[in-house]
Motif scaffolding. Structure first.
Motif, PDB file in Angstrom:
ATOM      1  N   LYS A   1       1.365   4.127  -2.979  1.00  0.00           N
ATOM      2  CA  LYS A   1       1.215   5.549  -2.708  1.00  0.00           C
ATOM      3  C   LYS A   1       2.402   6.347  -3.256  1.00  0.00           C
ATOM      4  O   LYS A   1       2.239   7.414  -3.872  1.00  0.00           O
ATOM      5  CB  LYS A   1       1.082   5.763  -1.197  1.00  0.00           C
ATOM      6  CG  LYS A   1       0.941   7.223  -0.797  1.00  0.00           C
ATOM      7  CD  LYS A   1       0.831   7.354   0.725  1.00  0.00           C
ATOM      8  CE  LYS A   1       0.757   8.826   1.141  1.00  0.00           C
ATOM      9  NZ  LYS A   1       0.701   8.965   2.624  1.00  0.00           N
TER      10      LYS A   1
ATOM     11  N   ARG B   1       0.833  -1.203   0.000  1.00  0.00           N
ATOM     12  CA  ARG B   1       0.000   0.000   0.000  1.00  0.00           C
ATOM     13  C   ARG B   1       0.874   1.261   0.000  1.00  0.00           C
ATOM     14  O   ARG B   1       0.623   2.205  -0.743  1.00  0.00           O
ATOM     15  CB  ARG B   1      -0.913  -0.003   1.236  1.00  0.00           C
ATOM     16  CG  ARG B   1      -1.822   1.227   1.330  1.00  0.00           C
ATOM     17  CD  ARG B   1      -2.891   1.025   2.391  1.00  0.00           C
ATOM     18  NE  ARG B   1      -2.351   0.666   3.676  1.00  0.00           N
ATOM     19  CZ  ARG B   1      -1.876   1.540   4.575  1.00  0.00           C
ATOM     20  NH1 ARG B   1      -1.881   2.827   4.291  1.00  0.00           N
ATOM     21  NH2 ARG B   1      -1.407   1.126   5.731  1.00  0.00           N
TER      22      ARG B   1
ATOM     23  N   PRO C   1      -7.142  -1.459   0.270  1.00  0.00           N
ATOM     24  CA  PRO C   1      -5.926  -2.005   0.905  1.00  0.00           C
ATOM     25  C   PRO C   1      -5.630  -3.398   0.339  1.00  0.00           C
ATOM     26  O   PRO C   1      -6.530  -4.135  -0.062  1.00  0.00           O
ATOM     27  CB  PRO C   1      -6.285  -2.064   2.393  1.00  0.00           C
ATOM     28  CG  PRO C   1      -7.401  -1.083   2.549  1.00  0.00           C
ATOM     29  CD  PRO C   1      -8.178  -1.109   1.275  1.00  0.00           C
TER      30      PRO C   1
END
Length: 740
Positions: A572, A568, A659
């Motif tokens: 990002k 995750r 997620p």
């Protein structure tokens, strides 16, 4: 190589004694001096002409003409016609086209007087061949059409097939492919009637040439395969090899290089067995050229040097040598031997310039011959007009003497007629001068075009050198990038003492790779991943270096070992760094990956995947709850393969940004973990040129799972190379195996 066929009909001489045949020139000359039998004397002259035919063409022509004159005086028309055909072939072989035309027209006139349709057709065919040689194609076609119109087809379908074959060749030269196709099909019809297998084969091959010019490659190959099967039936090895080589040429034009190589190699074996040296040279050269195209310099140099050694024994074959030199300099350039590349490029250019000059001179000679033919036709027309003028003048004088007082007006009319004819002659002369000026202008344009071609050649060569320099700089930069990329891959020492064994099969498509593997150890936990970045080569390499950099930040600096969190945070950072937005048409570059963390105290692994699964091979696997697991097995294997499914989201901007699922699995000592990119399963290969596919990949892993890790790597690498043999690698490949 141009072959000259001589046709000599001797049926008129069947009753002549054979005592003079096979004798030396002196004994034949003695027969001429002593015999009173005209037919024997004529045959003796023709016998002498045949003796001198190749060694002294001028002497042979003298004896042919002497025999012809005697035959005309004795009305032996058939004998004279056959001799005229032989003399025509002699003049043609010596490139004496002007005299060849005169004798061919005499033969045509004689055949017309005899009203023999077969001889008339033969005379027209000879004139068609003559005009073809000097590239006056429209006149050549006209004579071939007349030859077919008068020829008694039903009496001799073989000759009819040959006539249509010649017409097809002429249409093909002129680029009239539809007419060429019709002519060759007609030729096949007549050869089938006469059961002439070789004629059918040649016409079928020519249909293949027509389709090749039309770029109908599949149809062309179909015709060549038909011809090849017929060659096999009659045991014609040379024909089989030529068909294979021609099929290879078509595959080259269609960029199917490996199929072309197969055909060239098969043809080469036959050329070697049949001692067809020129074809052997060309085949070696074409094979070398293909190895250059598929970037195999060692094989290219091996074959082109074989070609060079053979062509050096045949210095007269300049055009074949030119083709060899072209591929020779390309092969050395590819191998990085710039000195030899430049040497043979210079030799190629020198020879090419020489041949261009020869071609230009040949073209000028043909234009001169065409001019002479047209000039002679004009002279004949003027002579005809002058003869008519003389006849008119004689009639005028006769009438004037007898009827001077009565027909004075007729005299005025005659003078007017003379003035009119004079103007016609003047106009004809003006037209001739204009034609000469036009031909001179064409010559100057040809010379100007030659100069322009030479200038363009120099410009292309200069651009080639510039491109080679740019290519060298780019290659050096990419090779240095490879060193950098290799240096940032993880140290194998990290895994020693933590796991039982491991292997990495890492094979970039290009010099640098868009796939990478990475691991790091944080206290008692090791994080391991196999990653497939968008693209390959330089773009993929940039993405891989970005991924490694972010993984180091997340795992080694922030001490995060939870796979779901790592993926995750990595997503990002990628979205942020590449400024990605969820908009239609926006770039979505990123990564697909499988990542595990292994707790060495408990042998519990955690896994999270972005499009890529993880495979676990175990004999005591316990399926975790709430985890999607697919089980696979094969007969004879003690263990089973378990596929832990990934999330269907990439490490990039995506319409779904949930997620990543974290899976926790209890493993045991001896269990094996496999992570990979899609490069192995997606590779094309095998006999049917299909993808390897994941089913076969899983079966391969199960079959080798009982072997040591180093041997597993060897088997996987060998399997990949054998599978893709003859095919281009389509993507980067990484396969990572870990034993607990």
């Amino acid at each position: 190589m141009q072959l000259i066929n001589r046709f000599l009909t001797l049926n008129v001489f069947l009753l002549i004694s054979t005592c003079i045949l096979g004798q030396n020139p002196d004994s034949i000359q003695n027969v001429i001096n002593t015999t009173d039998v005209d037919s024997v004397k004529i045959q003796a002259y023709f016998e002498l002409a045949d003796i001198y035919y190749y060694d002294n063409p001028d002497t042979a022509a003298f004896f042919y003409k002497t025999g012809i004159e005697i035959g005309k005086s004795k009305n032996l028309s058939k004998i004279v016609f056959n001799a005229q055909v032989n003399l025509f072939m002699l003049y043609t072989s010596q490139s004496d086209y002007f005299n060849a035309k005169i004798i061919a027209n005499d033969a045509l006139a004689l055949a017309g007087l005899m009203k023999d349709s077969m001889l008339i057709s033969q005379a027209h065919s000879n004139l068609g061949n003559l005009y073809s040689l000097i590239e006056m194609y429209e006149k050549a076609l006209n004579h071939f059409h007349q030859a077919i119109q008068v020829y008694p087809i039903e009496k001799n379908p073989v000759e009819a097939g040959k006539l249509y074959g010649r017409m097809g060749n002429l249409y093909l030269t002129m680029g009239y492919y539809d007419d060429a196709e019709k002519a060759y099909n007609r030729a096949i019809e007549f050869f089938k009637k006469a059961n002439v297998q070789k004629g059918i084969i040649v016409a079928t091959q020519n249909l293949g040439i027509v389709e090749r010019h039309r770029k109908n490659f599949d149809k062309a190959i179909e015709f060549y395969n038909q011809a090849l099967k017929e060659h096999e039936k009659i045991g014609n090895q040379a024909g089989i090899a030529q068909c294979m080589a021609n099929i290879g040429n078509i595959y080259v034009e269609n960029n199917e290089y490996y199929k072309a190589l197969t055909n060239y190699h098969n043809a080469l074996k036959i050329f070697i067995d049949q001692n067809q040296t020129i074809d052997e040279v060309l085949c070696y050269s074409e094979i070398a050229g293909l190895y250059v195209k598929i970037k195999k310099p060692d094989l290219a140099l091996d074959y082109i040097n074989k070609s060079l050694r053979l062509i050096q024994t045949m210095p007269e074959n300049l055009r074949t040598r030119l083709a060899v030199l072209y591929n020779l300099q390309d092969a050395y350039a590819l191998s990085g031997d710039s000195a030899n590349a430049y040497k043979f490029l210079d030799e190629y250019q020198s020879l090419n310039d020489s041949l261009m000059i020869l071609d230009s001179q040949k073209r000028i000679d043909i234009l001169k011959t065409q001019l002479e033919f047209e000039q002679k036709d004009k002279d004949i027309q003027l002579l005809t007009v002058e003869n008519k003028l003389k006849e008119t003048e004689l009639k005028r004088k006769s009438i004037f003497q007898i009827f001077y007082l009565i027909f004075i007006g007729f005299a005025i009319f005659a003078i007017s007629a003379l003035f009119f004819l004079f103007r016609l002659k003047k106009k004809a002369n003006i037209a001739l001068e204009m034609k000469n000026a036009e031909i001179l202008q064409q010559k100057e344009e040809i010379e100007s075009q030659r100069d322009e071609i030479e200038a363009q050649r120099d410009m292309v060569y200069s651009q080639k050198l510039d491109l080679e320099a740019i290519h060298l700089k780019i290659s050096q930069s990419i090779e240095y990038a490879q060193i950098i990329q290799t240096s940032i891959l993880p140290d194998p020492e990290i895994l020693k003492g933590s796991i039982s064994d491991y292997f990495v099969f890492y094979k970039p498509k290009d010099i640098v790779s868009g796939d990478f593997y990475w691991w790091a150890k944080i206290e008692n936990t090791t994080v391991i991943t196999a990653v497939d970045c968008t693209g390959h080569g330089v773009p993929g390499a940039f993405m891989s270096m970005l991924g490694i950099s972010f993984l180091r930040e997340i795992v080694m600096k922030e001490y995060i070992t939870h796979p779901g969190v790592i993926l995750r945070k990595l997503r990002k950072e990628i979205v942020k760094s590449l400024n990605q937005k969820d908009e239609l048409g926006a770039p979505r570059d990123g990564m697909d990956m499988a990542l595990v963390s292994i707790n060495h105290n408990t042998n519990i692994i955690q896994f999270a995947g972005a499009h890529n699964p993880v495979y676990i091979v175990s004999s005591q696997f316990q399926k975790p709850e709430k985890t999607l697991v697919q089980e696979y097995s094969i007969e004879g294997a003690d263990c089973k393969l378990y596929e832990i499914k990934p999330d269907k989201m990439p490490i990039a901007i995506y319409h779904k940004m949930d997620p990543f699922t974290n899976h926790e699995i209890q493993l045991h000592q001896g269990d094996q973990i496999y992570m990979f990119s899609d490069g192995f399963a997606d590779q094309f290969g095998g006999l049917e040129s299909k993808r390897f596919m994941y089913n076969a990949f899983r079966e391969l892993i199960l079959k080798i799972s009982d072997k040591p890790m180093y041997l597993q790597k060897e088997i996987i690498e060998t399997t990949f190379n054998i599978w893709k043999e003859g095919q281009e690698q389509i993507d980067d490949v990484v396969v990572l195996g870990i034993k607990i």
